[in-house]
Design an enzyme around this catalytic site. Structure first.
Site, PDB file in Angstrom:
ATOM      1  N   GLU A 182       0.825  -1.213   0.000  1.00  0.00           N
ATOM      2  CA  GLU A 182       0.000   0.000   0.000  1.00  0.00           C
ATOM      3  C   GLU A 182       0.863   1.268   0.000  1.00  0.00           C
ATOM      4  OE1 GLU A 182      -3.747  -0.459   2.494  1.00  0.00           O
ATOM      5  OE2 GLU A 182      -2.530  -2.097   3.269  1.00  0.00           O
ATOM      6  N   SER A 188      -5.799  -4.134   2.763  1.00  0.00           N
ATOM      7  CA  SER A 188      -6.308  -3.807   1.425  1.00  0.00           C
ATOM      8  C   SER A 188      -6.683  -5.019   0.582  1.00  0.00           C
ATOM      9  CB  SER A 188      -5.294  -2.961   0.653  1.00  0.00           C
ATOM     10  OG  SER A 188      -5.429  -1.623   1.034  1.00  0.00           O
ATOM     11  N   ALA A 230     -24.970  -9.768   3.046  1.00  0.00           N
ATOM     12  CA  ALA A 230     -25.201  -8.650   3.959  1.00  0.00           C
ATOM     13  C   ALA A 230     -24.766  -7.342   3.321  1.00  0.00           C
ATOM     14  CB  ALA A 230     -24.433  -8.870   5.261  1.00  0.00           C
ATOM     15  N   SER A 276     -11.425   9.364   1.057  1.00  0.00           N
ATOM     16  CA  SER A 276     -11.447   8.111   1.811  1.00  0.00           C
ATOM     17  C   SER A 276     -12.628   8.107   2.777  1.00  0.00           C
ATOM     18  CB  SER A 276     -10.148   7.925   2.587  1.00  0.00           C
ATOM     19  OG  SER A 276      -9.039   7.818   1.710  1.00  0.00           O
TER      20      SER A 276
END
EC number: 6.3.2.4
Length: 359
Positions: free
Chosen positions: A16, A187, A222, A322
């Site tokens: 990341e 991630s 869900a 974000s």
């Protein structure tokens, strides 16, 4: 008053790396704008993919460009640790995602420096990264979650007699579909959704190539809801957000490709459900001894009203788009103020505890 010198630590050795640079650019902009500009001095330190800490001038160039510095461009005389930054910083802001960033390793180093830093300490970061240890802490706190089976690399690779038994156990306890995940990667790296024995075997082998600890979780139908938490010993929860997408699950490509996933803030859920998720998010935050910030993810099974905790992320993505800062923006805390609060929370947590017997 002199400005507080904030050591912005970004880059790192995980997959990341690029996300970290984007988060750092957004935080640097927030620290250099409005009232924050009068309060803080930014001291950037970029950690290259080879682990080398580069000087502030080079680090600023990476911030300005938004692009990683190639390992071939590493400065020959640059130390692996930036001593100039270590002696100047008043408070660290480690914007590092994934292994060697939010798993307790860098937090241990910063703690040894005896300088305040934003975010969770060694314990909270380690628990927040290791999905197996995290789930054990959640279970101890009484938080409902999906069924799971923990597996080690040795069970998959070392003994051919054990591996079929492991697969038998997973099929018996979880069934299909289920998700195979490395326990210590962020991630969605190395994660697979499986629907058959052959897919399960392949996924376990793949996950074991990333981590020696693997977790397999039962699949559920869900909605995926998220809540941001801010604070130290008395944390507060944000409004609730929802992520929806067309892919099989929230994988790396879906997470970081613009326009692939849809974010709804606030999430269209009953007030009682939102309140329950907020309470569970704070409970999870305290269960792992998190500090400063965290994003807590949940599954909401609408047909039954059931809420299951998925995971906690102690250093979530921090760009202006974000989920974590967006949730607080909708909760009345704009991005620059959020960054300011996090720095102040770090300074507050570093203060020596008062001895109540002396009062």
């Amino acid at each position: 008053m002199s400005k507080v010198r904030v050591g912005l630590l970004f880059g790192g050795r995980s997959g990341e790396h690029e996300v970290s640079i984007n988060s750092a650019r957004a935080i640097a902009k927030a620290l250099s704008s409005g009232e924050n500009q009068q309060k803080y001095e930014l001291l950037p330190t970029y950690i290259q993919k080879d682990g080398r800490w580069l000087p502030q001038a080079v680090s600023q160039q990476v911030l300005d460009s938004g692009k990683p510095l190639p390992e071939s461009a590493s400065l020959a005389d640059a130390p692996y640790f930036a001593a100039d930054a270590a002696t100047q910083v008043d408070v660290w802001f480690p914007v590092l995602h994934g292994p060697n960033g939010e798993d307790g390793t860098i937090q241990g180093l910063l703690k040894l420096m005896q300088v305040p830093f934003v975010g969770s300490g060694v314990l909270g970061s380690a628990l927040g990264m290791d999905k197996i240890a995290m789930k054990m802490a959640f279970a101890q706190a009484g938080l409902p979650q999906v069924k799971y089976v923990a597996v080690t690399r040795s069970q998959i690779w070392s003994n051919p007699c054990v591996f079929p038994k492991v697969c038998d156990q997973i099929e018996a306890e979880l069934g299909y579909p289920c998700f195979v995940k490395p326990a210590n990667l962020g991630s969605s790296v190395g994660i697979s959704k499986v629907r058959s024995r052959s897919e399960l075997e392949t996924a376990l082998d793949n996950a074991a190539s990333y981590d020696r600890r693997i977790i397999v979780e039962a699949g559920v139908t869900a909605r995926e809801l998220e809540c941001a938490v801010l604070g130290n010993d008395e944390p507060k929860a944000s409004t609730i957000g929802e992520i929806s997408f067309q892919s099989d699950f929230y994988d790396y490509e879906t997470k970081y490709t613009e326009g692939v996933a849809d974010l709804a803030i606030p999430a269209p859920v009953p007030d009682a459900i939102a309140s329950q998720i907020q309470a569970c998010a704070i409970k999870a935050f305290l269960a792992v001894d998190a500090a400063g910030l965290a994003r807590v993810d949940f599954f909401y099974i609408e047909a039954t009203g059931e809420i299951l905790i998925n995971e906690i992320n102690t250093m979530p993505g921090f760009t202006a788009t974000s989920m974590y800062p967006m949730l607080w923006g909708h909760s009345g805390v704009p991005f620059p103020e959020l960054v300011d609060r996090l720095v102040q929370l770090a300074l507050e947590r570093h203060e020596p505890a008062r001895d109540s017997r002396s009062e």
